[in-house]
Design an enzyme around this catalytic site. Structure first.
Site, PDB file in Angstrom:
ATOM      1  CG  HIS A  60      -1.687  -1.291   1.333  1.00 47.57           C
ATOM      2  ND1 HIS A  60      -1.345  -2.284   2.223  1.00 47.57           N
ATOM      3  CD2 HIS A  60      -2.740  -1.764   0.633  1.00 47.57           C
ATOM      4  CE1 HIS A  60      -2.169  -3.305   2.071  1.00 47.57           C
ATOM      5  NE2 HIS A  60      -3.021  -3.018   1.111  1.00 47.57           N
TER       6      HIS A  60
ATOM      7  CD  GLU B  10      -3.813   3.219  -2.802  1.00 53.79           C
ATOM      8  OE1 GLU B  10      -4.223   2.038  -2.768  1.00 53.79           O
ATOM      9  OE2 GLU B  10      -4.095   4.013  -3.721  1.00 53.79           O
TER      10      GLU B  10
END
Ligand code: SF4
Length: 510
Positions: free
Chosen positions: A278, A330
């Site tokens: 991520h 993320e």
């Protein structure tokens, strides 16, 4: 010696045949299983064989055994429920059992001490060294009937639900057996309704497999990086956050020596750390440098692309609207690239909360969002900020888009879609939402042990897909679990072939 099995029958359609070897077991379950055919089969192999023969040719939808057992391992305690994945005969022969939906039914009813695994059936009381030997075969519990009673199933779904009375430390002749028996009786009574739930899910069905499904190129690369790092540098290899959002993947890597941490300050100076797929913010990279960590970056290249866009827009003086989920790793990583320039919104309604149009506004998105929802957000942004600019190509990645399109291609033909993925997997959760928007009930499951049998009642066509972080082996396990409830026809519906692969970082390239 053999005795005629005592049978009470019900003509309820959709019922099952339930064997209870002992009178106490029968008393424990009969209230919950009144609508089914019940047979008190008697204790031991001879009576079990007689009961199975007497029941031959039955037309019930499935067969179950409910009763007590002895545990073979210390962590399976008195009062714990054991659901057999298979029963083993005295010579090691195996009869597979239906387990996943039964486990889910038990847990939904608040029964947490549930174990799954092989149950060994022995022709006599197993004690002492023999018990230890049986444990070494991988069996987790022992009884004296299930293997012989399985013959009555004759190809029909078969389940075994047992509750532990005695353990290796406190065998049947132990003074604690009476108290453990009372505990087990109560636990068996509480567990019995789950067999009724299981019975409601039995039947033939069609399983439609969505394709593409399961691992994407970024996830495959991230897992391979950790595996190679473990091979090359030896354990422990630290991984910041879950390498990908899947509990099975994380457990598998932990077993090989990976240590998952939330933050860099949990890692000893100079150790090896892998960044998850991520991505991370520049602040995390600085912390790693200060601790002189050996960094291997498993950030998906498609996430890195979003980071680059954030930096490019920020350098050019844009105010950046990032569409994504607050708290997702993320999003945290991307925001860290330009914290002063980025404003996060989650949905179309949030557009109104943004400040006035100052001229230069750009948008970026998390890679794993629902394609349709993002289109709506971008339309609203464009209406609000006419000079809005976006990324050169879509931020929502190919894998997210393909898996959502694959769900759309089958949702309307299914009664239910099972999405395999963990609760923190953004792309898996979006697959559930996409299916529901297309009118198909959908449920997110980590594995077959979360298939609630109530969902399957009346569902003759079941779709199955897996999020980009869920291994394909879980798809096989879910299909096997559905097949344990009745005949299944498996149909694959693949909308596109995926061939993308990413190169590995230098540190683990051979
Ligand atoms: Fe990369 Fe997309 Fe897979 Fe995420 S889902 S790891 S962005 S390919």
């Amino acid at each position: 010696m053999s005795r005629r099995p005592q049978r009470r029958t019900s003509s309820d359609p959709g019922g099952i045949l339930v064997f209870t070897p002992l009178a106490a077991e029968d008393r424990a379950v009969r209230g919950a299983l009144r609508r089914h055919d019940m047979v008190r089969s008697g204790m031991g192999p001879e009576r079990a064989i007689a009961a199975a023969e007497a029941a031959a040719g039955g037309t019930q939808d499935g067969v179950a055994v409910a009763g007590f057992c002895g545990s073979l391992t210390g962590d399976v305690r008195p009062g714990d429920v054991v659901v057999a994945t298979e029963v083993r005969g005295p010579d090691g022969e195996i009869v597979p059992c239906s387990s996943g939906p039964l486990v889910a039914a038990l847990r939904r009813r608040g029964i947490d001490r549930v174990h799954t695994g092989p149950i060994a059936s022995a022709g006599h009381l197993v004690e002492g060294a023999e018990r230890a030997e049986l444990s070494e075969t991988g069996a987790i519990a022992v009884d004296m009937e299930s293997w012989w009673l399985a013959a009555a199933a004759a190809g029909r779904p078969f389940a075994v639900l047992r509750v532990v009375v005695d353990t290796p430390e406190r065998e049947l002749r132990h003074v604690a057996t009476f108290a453990n028996g009372v505990t087990a009786f109560r636990a068996l009574r509480a567990a019995a309704p789950a067999l009724d739930d299981w019975a409601g899910a039995l039947g033939a069905r069609t399983v439609v497999l969505a394709g593409p499904r399961s691992f994407c190129a970024g996830v495959e690369r991230a897992i391979e990086i950790v595996e190679r790092a473990l091979d090359r540098f030896g354990p422990p290899v630290y991984v910041r956050k879950q390498i990908v959002h899947n509990v099975h993947v994380v457990r598998g890597l932990e077993a090989r020596g990976a240590v998952f941490v939330d933050e860099i300050d949990e890692i000893p100076n100079g150790a090896t750390v892998v960044y998850s797929a991520h991505g991370v913010s520049p602040q995390v990279r600085e912390q790693s440098e200060r601790r002189a960590l050996h960094v291997i970056d498993a950030t998906c290249p498609l996430v890195t692309k979003v980071h680059s866009e954030a930096k490019r827009f920020a350098r050019a003086g844009y105010r950046i609207v990032l569409v994504g989920h607050a708290g997702h790793e993320e999003v945290e990583g991307t925001t860290g690239e330009a914290p002063e320039a980025i404003e996060l919104i989650e949905r179309a309604e949030d557009v109104e909360s943004l400040g006035e149009d100052g001229g230069r506004v750009a948008y970026l998105t998390q890679t794993t969002l629902a394609v349709d929802e993002v289109a709506e957000v971008v339309d609203r942004l464009q209406a609000r900020f006419p000079s809005l600019v976006g990324p050169g190509s879509d931020d929502i990645c190919y894998a997210t888009t393909n898996r959502q399109d694959a769900v759309k291609a089958l949702a309307r033909d299914c009664d239910l879609l099972l999405v395999i993925g963990s609760d923190n997997s953004s792309n898996s959760k979006r697959l559930v939402e996409v299916s529901k928007r297309d009118g198909c009930a959908a449920e997110l499951i980590d594995d077959e042990n979360q298939i609630d049998p109530r969902w399957l009642a009346g569902a003759s066509t079941v779709g199955v897909t897996a999020g980009a972080s869920a291994p394909e082996v879980l798809v096989d396990r879910v299909i096997a679990s559905l097949a344990s409830l009745g005949a299944v026809e498996v149909v694959e519906r693949n909308i596109i072939e995926e061939r993308l692969q990413f190169t590995l970082p230098q540190e683990v390239r051979s």
